[in-house]
Write an enzyme that holds these catalytic residues in place. Structure first.
Site, mmCIF file in Angstrom:
data_model
loop_
_atom_site.group_PDB
_atom_site.id
_atom_site.type_symbol
_atom_site.label_atom_id
_atom_site.label_comp_id
_atom_site.label_asym_id
_atom_site.label_seq_id
_atom_site.Cartn_x
_atom_site.Cartn_y
_atom_site.Cartn_z
ATOM 1 C CB CYS A 1 -12.773 25.860 29.187
ATOM 2 S SG CYS A 1 -14.198 26.800 28.477
ATOM 3 C CB CYS B 1 -22.161 31.599 20.030
ATOM 4 S SG CYS B 1 -21.698 30.541 20.992
HETATM 5 N N1 SAH Z 1 -23.157 31.529 27.719
HETATM 6 C C1 SAH Z 1 -21.919 32.290 28.312
HETATM 7 C C2 SAH Z 1 -20.683 31.281 28.432
HETATM 8 C C3 SAH Z 1 -20.178 30.474 26.953
HETATM 9 S S1 SAH Z 1 -19.745 31.270 25.766
HETATM 10 C C4 SAH Z 1 -21.458 33.581 27.869
HETATM 11 O O1 SAH Z 1 -22.236 34.012 26.966
HETATM 12 O O2 SAH Z 1 -20.593 34.163 28.254
HETATM 13 C C5 SAH Z 1 -17.894 31.661 26.384
HETATM 14 C C6 SAH Z 1 -17.481 32.837 25.637
HETATM 15 O O3 SAH Z 1 -17.160 32.985 24.214
HETATM 16 C C7 SAH Z 1 -18.491 34.142 25.576
HETATM 17 O O4 SAH Z 1 -17.739 35.302 25.922
HETATM 18 C C8 SAH Z 1 -18.800 34.071 24.320
HETATM 19 O O5 SAH Z 1 -19.449 35.258 23.729
HETATM 20 C C9 SAH Z 1 -17.672 33.692 23.556
HETATM 21 N N2 SAH Z 1 -17.808 33.599 21.774
HETATM 22 C C10 SAH Z 1 -18.828 32.602 21.597
HETATM 23 N N3 SAH Z 1 -18.440 32.511 20.193
HETATM 24 C C11 SAH Z 1 -17.308 32.970 19.892
HETATM 25 C C12 SAH Z 1 -16.856 33.109 18.823
HETATM 26 N N4 SAH Z 1 -17.006 32.580 17.538
HETATM 27 N N5 SAH Z 1 -15.416 33.664 18.853
HETATM 28 C C13 SAH Z 1 -14.947 34.322 20.001
HETATM 29 N N6 SAH Z 1 -15.740 34.368 21.154
HETATM 30 C C14 SAH Z 1 -16.947 33.578 21.276
#
Ligand code: SAH
Length: 346
Positions: free
Chosen positions: A103, A117
């Site tokens: 990843c 996030c």
């Molecule tokens: N910007 C992209 C990819 C990066 S995040 C996107 O939004 O898809 C990868 C995944 O992890 C996304 O589905 C995001 O929403 C999720 N994610 C981010 N923070 C998280 C958290 N604290 N717990 C679970 N999933 C999370």
């Protein structure tokens, strides 16, 4: 600043050599070494000393410096890479029955502002180049003595916000003289940037498209993910339908289960109705606790009921295994702690 040779495609590198009075095939030789992850030009034993000296004066091999490596008891490894300009990025390496999957990050930080996030909390600095994305893979391959066979662009950053480099990366990742990973084993996750999804349809790259949905309701999704104000759910779904009609593959909808917020039956039913006319599957992600946010993960019974509700409505569901739990493998967390440690304001 030295140029990263991994930013060149095979053709560009050969051409560049020719333009500088070096036989074009030297480019092919050099590229082979680069993709083996060498961190010094001196290791390129089949090219002349003079050429090696010239290269090391102006270029880097693109192999990344490992600042920290965390190993989980389940075999997951998390790498923190030092980009040499005061910035750090993270990648996660996972071992599955079918092989190694990585990843990777696409940006240093993120502008999207999703409330749950960790990447957003640490701010946005810049886009990663093609070579910095390739570099994550080859450095992990080299360090672990493995060959990564699957890549998801699901680490820190919004890939559609760094579109050209991400598509360039996908081409180099797929190229037989690059990483040689088939498009079917490459995936990209977006928070739903509609113009990006539309453009990607036109690239005719049969990669897996993953959409971070997290709520089937516009008002709630806008609260959690500000991008929804610009591209509301129906617009995202229209773009997904087009992507699929254009020969794209099955779409993945990611849905982080957040306790008391998006995890009841009403949400499950609305989610099923939203996605049921698409060839897709829903990937339920257990929410990772991020310090400073109020969001908690749903309990296992709630996840179970949610899953059954979706299944009964004909939706295919998987629950993401919680790999690397003991090393906080969720995106953004390691970079955030490293940046805080080194006193960087980002
Ligand atoms: N910007 C992209 C990819 C990066 S995040 C996107 O939004 O898809 C990868 C995944 O992890 C996304 O589905 C995001 O929403 C999720 N994610 C981010 N923070 C998280 C958290 N604290 N717990 C679970 N999933 C999370």
């Amino acid at each position: 600043m030295k140029k990263n040779l991994l930013d060149f495609s095979a053709h560009e590198l050969n051409l560049f050599m020719k333009e500088h009075g070096v036989a074009a095939f030297r480019g092919t030789q050099i590229r082979k070494w680069l993709y083996q992850g060498v961190d010094s030009f001196d290791e390129m034993t089949d090219i002349s000393k003079d050429l090696r000296a010239w290269l090391s004066e102006y270029f880097t091999t693109g192999a990344l410096k490992i600042k920290r490596l965390l190993k989980s008891s389940d075999g997951t490894c998390k790498f923190l890479f030092d980009l040499g300009d005061g910035n750090y990025i993270e990648s996660v390496l996972m071992k599955y029955s079918y092989g190694y999957s990585a990843c990777i990050s696409s940006q240093i930080g993120c502008k999207m502002g999703c409330k749950f996030c960790a990447s957003t909390g640490a701010g946005f600095v810049r886009n990663l180049t093609i070579g910095e994305m390739i570099g994550q893979i080859i450095t992990m391959n080299k360090h672990r003595g493995i060959r990564i066979g699957h890549v998801v662009i699901m680490g820190v950053g919004e890939p559609m916000d760094n579109y050209d480099n991400v598509v360039g990366f996908l081409r180099e990742a797929q190229a037989p003289d690059g990483l040689g990973i088939s498009f079917r084993h490459l995936a990209l996750s977006t928070c739903g940037v509609v113009p990006g999804i539309r453009k990607l349809s036109e690239e005719k790259m049969p990669i897996t498209l993953a959409i971070s949905l997290h709520s089937p309701f516009d008002d709630e999704r806008s609260e959690l993910m500000p991008v929804n104000n610009a591209y509301p759910i129906e617009k995202v779904m229209d773009a997904c339908r087009e992507y699929q009609a254009d020969g794209g593959r099955r779409i993945t909808f990611e849905y982080a289960m957040i306790k008391g917020i998006n995890d009841d039956k009403e949400h499950a039913r609305a989610l099923a109705n939203l996605v049921k006319d698409l060839q897709c599957h829903v990937n339920l992600i257990p929410m990772n606790d991020v310090p400073g946010t109020p969001f908690k993960k749903s309990d296992s019974v709630t996840v179970e009921v949610f899953t059954r509700t979706l299944e009964r409505m004909g939706v295919e569901v998987t629950t993401r295994r919680e790999l690397g739990k003991d090393i906080s493998a969720a995106c953004g967390q390691l970079r955030r702690s490293a940046t805080e440690e080194s006193g960087n304001a980002n």
